[in-house]
Design a protein around this motif. Structure first.
Motif, mmCIF file in Angstrom:
data_model
loop_
_atom_site.group_PDB
_atom_site.id
_atom_site.type_symbol
_atom_site.label_atom_id
_atom_site.label_comp_id
_atom_site.label_asym_id
_atom_site.label_seq_id
_atom_site.Cartn_x
_atom_site.Cartn_y
_atom_site.Cartn_z
ATOM 1 N N ILE A 128 -5.307 -34.756 -7.599
ATOM 2 C CA ILE A 128 -4.665 -35.957 -7.052
ATOM 3 C C ILE A 128 -5.377 -36.321 -5.759
ATOM 4 O O ILE A 128 -5.556 -35.474 -4.874
ATOM 5 C CB ILE A 128 -3.167 -35.716 -6.803
ATOM 6 C CG1 ILE A 128 -2.442 -35.521 -8.139
ATOM 7 C CG2 ILE A 128 -2.546 -36.868 -6.010
ATOM 8 C CD1 ILE A 128 -0.994 -35.131 -8.014
ATOM 9 N N ALA A 129 -5.797 -37.575 -5.682
ATOM 10 C CA ALA A 129 -6.504 -38.087 -4.499
ATOM 11 C C ALA A 129 -7.664 -37.169 -4.106
ATOM 12 O O ALA A 129 -7.874 -36.873 -2.932
ATOM 13 C CB ALA A 129 -5.544 -38.308 -3.335
ATOM 14 N N ALA A 130 -8.406 -36.726 -5.110
ATOM 15 C CA ALA A 130 -9.615 -35.916 -4.918
ATOM 16 C C ALA A 130 -9.344 -34.587 -4.210
ATOM 17 O O ALA A 130 -10.223 -34.038 -3.553
ATOM 18 C CB ALA A 130 -10.678 -36.714 -4.172
ATOM 19 N N SER A 131 -8.142 -34.046 -4.366
ATOM 20 C CA SER A 131 -7.754 -32.830 -3.646
ATOM 21 C C SER A 131 -8.576 -31.601 -4.010
ATOM 22 O O SER A 131 -8.638 -30.653 -3.230
ATOM 23 C CB SER A 131 -6.262 -32.544 -3.868
ATOM 24 O OG SER A 131 -6.009 -32.327 -5.246
ATOM 25 N N LYS A 132 -9.237 -31.616 -5.172
ATOM 26 C CA LYS A 132 -10.032 -30.451 -5.587
ATOM 27 C C LYS A 132 -11.513 -30.603 -5.264
ATOM 28 O O LYS A 132 -12.321 -29.778 -5.680
ATOM 29 C CB LYS A 132 -9.864 -30.215 -7.092
ATOM 30 C CG LYS A 132 -8.465 -29.777 -7.482
ATOM 31 C CD LYS A 132 -8.391 -29.517 -8.979
ATOM 32 C CE LYS A 132 -7.016 -29.073 -9.405
ATOM 33 N NZ LYS A 132 -6.941 -28.873 -10.867
ATOM 34 N N THR A 133 -11.873 -31.639 -4.518
ATOM 35 C CA THR A 133 -13.274 -31.818 -4.141
ATOM 36 C C THR A 133 -13.542 -31.040 -2.853
ATOM 37 O O THR A 133 -12.611 -30.703 -2.116
ATOM 38 C CB THR A 133 -13.609 -33.307 -3.933
ATOM 39 O OG1 THR A 133 -12.798 -33.829 -2.878
ATOM 40 C CG2 THR A 133 -13.395 -34.102 -5.210
ATOM 41 N N PRO A 134 -14.809 -30.757 -2.553
ATOM 42 C CA PRO A 134 -15.118 -30.006 -1.334
ATOM 43 C C PRO A 134 -14.669 -30.714 -0.048
ATOM 44 O O PRO A 134 -14.273 -30.060 0.911
ATOM 45 C CB PRO A 134 -16.643 -29.871 -1.366
ATOM 46 C CG PRO A 134 -17.003 -30.033 -2.805
ATOM 47 C CD PRO A 134 -15.983 -30.953 -3.392
ATOM 48 N N LYS A 135 -14.725 -32.035 -0.039
ATOM 49 C CA LYS A 135 -14.342 -32.801 1.157
ATOM 50 C C LYS A 135 -13.419 -33.954 0.739
ATOM 51 O O LYS A 135 -13.824 -35.113 0.727
ATOM 52 C CB LYS A 135 -15.578 -33.331 1.865
ATOM 53 C CG LYS A 135 -16.487 -32.227 2.380
ATOM 54 C CD LYS A 135 -17.704 -32.779 3.066
ATOM 55 C CE LYS A 135 -18.573 -31.629 3.542
ATOM 56 N NZ LYS A 135 -19.811 -32.114 4.138
ATOM 57 N N PRO A 136 -12.163 -33.635 0.411
ATOM 58 C CA PRO A 136 -11.274 -34.672 -0.121
ATOM 59 C C PRO A 136 -11.066 -35.855 0.819
ATOM 60 O O PRO A 136 -10.954 -36.997 0.357
ATOM 61 C CB PRO A 136 -9.967 -33.935 -0.399
ATOM 62 C CG PRO A 136 -10.073 -32.618 0.260
ATOM 63 C CD PRO A 136 -11.519 -32.338 0.481
ATOM 64 N N TYR A 137 -11.019 -35.615 2.126
ATOM 65 C CA TYR A 137 -10.777 -36.732 3.045
ATOM 66 C C TYR A 137 -11.942 -37.709 3.066
ATOM 67 O O TYR A 137 -11.743 -38.913 3.199
ATOM 68 C CB TYR A 137 -10.437 -36.227 4.451
ATOM 69 C CG TYR A 137 -9.023 -35.720 4.497
ATOM 70 C CD1 TYR A 137 -7.960 -36.606 4.584
ATOM 71 C CD2 TYR A 137 -8.745 -34.368 4.386
ATOM 72 C CE1 TYR A 137 -6.654 -36.158 4.586
ATOM 73 C CE2 TYR A 137 -7.442 -33.903 4.377
ATOM 74 C CZ TYR A 137 -6.397 -34.805 4.479
ATOM 75 O OH TYR A 137 -5.104 -34.371 4.458
ATOM 76 N N GLN A 138 -13.165 -37.207 2.892
ATOM 77 C CA GLN A 138 -14.315 -38.117 2.798
ATOM 78 C C GLN A 138 -14.214 -38.978 1.544
ATOM 79 O O GLN A 138 -14.485 -40.172 1.581
ATOM 80 C CB GLN A 138 -15.621 -37.335 2.804
ATOM 81 C CG GLN A 138 -16.004 -36.812 4.159
ATOM 82 C CD GLN A 138 -17.356 -36.120 4.127
ATOM 83 O OE1 GLN A 138 -18.025 -36.051 3.100
ATOM 84 N NE2 GLN A 138 -17.765 -35.597 5.278
#
Length: 166
Positions: A128-138
């Motif tokens: 959800i909202a790129a939460s599993k990416t290395p830099k979700p806030y970016q």
């Protein structure tokens, strides 16, 4: 403007124009700052697997390729842009198409972020909202930026359509 076909045609033009604005933004970011965004081939892969009945993936990048996935991704990207553009006359009436203002497409542009955050990204395996990416806030900031560009593109396309179609 009260002809249904006029509304459909104008909505398609606005959706295509706004989606092109997003693509220009993505291209400029990639060429100037080396910022990569969604690989439209992966979008096509996801859509292709949806047609086969598989909606959720551990990691879409590791999922079996679909023949023609890049073309399917580009086509889907523009169809999604047109679909979201159709919400302008649905929510604000064809009056908005006759006299566009900036507030409505910016609101809509930011609302469209719900689709990738809560549908596409989780289904593609990045949370959800790129939460599993290395830099979700970016990723989230880039998502907000590009959907804001989409909103401006909706408005700009509506203005251009008025100039050329009158």
């Amino acid at each position: 403007m009260n002809q249904w076909m006029d509304i459909v045609f104008l909505t398609i033009l606005i959706g295509v124009g706004a989606t092109m604005a997003m693509d220009l933004w993505r291209f400029l970011l990639q060429k100037t700052l080396k910022v990569n965004s969604l690989d439209l081939g992966l979008l096509g892969r996801w859509v292709g697997h949806c047609f086969r009945g598989k909606f959720f993936h551990e990691r879409i990048i590791d999922t079996e390729r679909i023949p023609g996935e890049l073309i399917l991704g580009w086509f889907s990207h523009y169809m999604i842009g047109i679909f979201f553009a159709s919400l302008l006359p649905i929510f604000w009436g064809d009056v908005w198409l006759e006299n566009p203002s900036l507030k409505e497409p910016l609101v809509l542009g930011l609302m469209t972020i719900l689709a990738p955050w809560f549908l596409m990204q989780p289904a593609m395996g990045i949370g959800i909202a790129a939460s599993k990416t290395p830099k979700p806030y970016q990723v989230r900031i880039r998502n907000i930026a590009i959907h804001t560009v989409y909103g401006f593109g909706l408005y700009g396309s509506a203005l251009l359509a008025q100039v050329f179609l009158r």
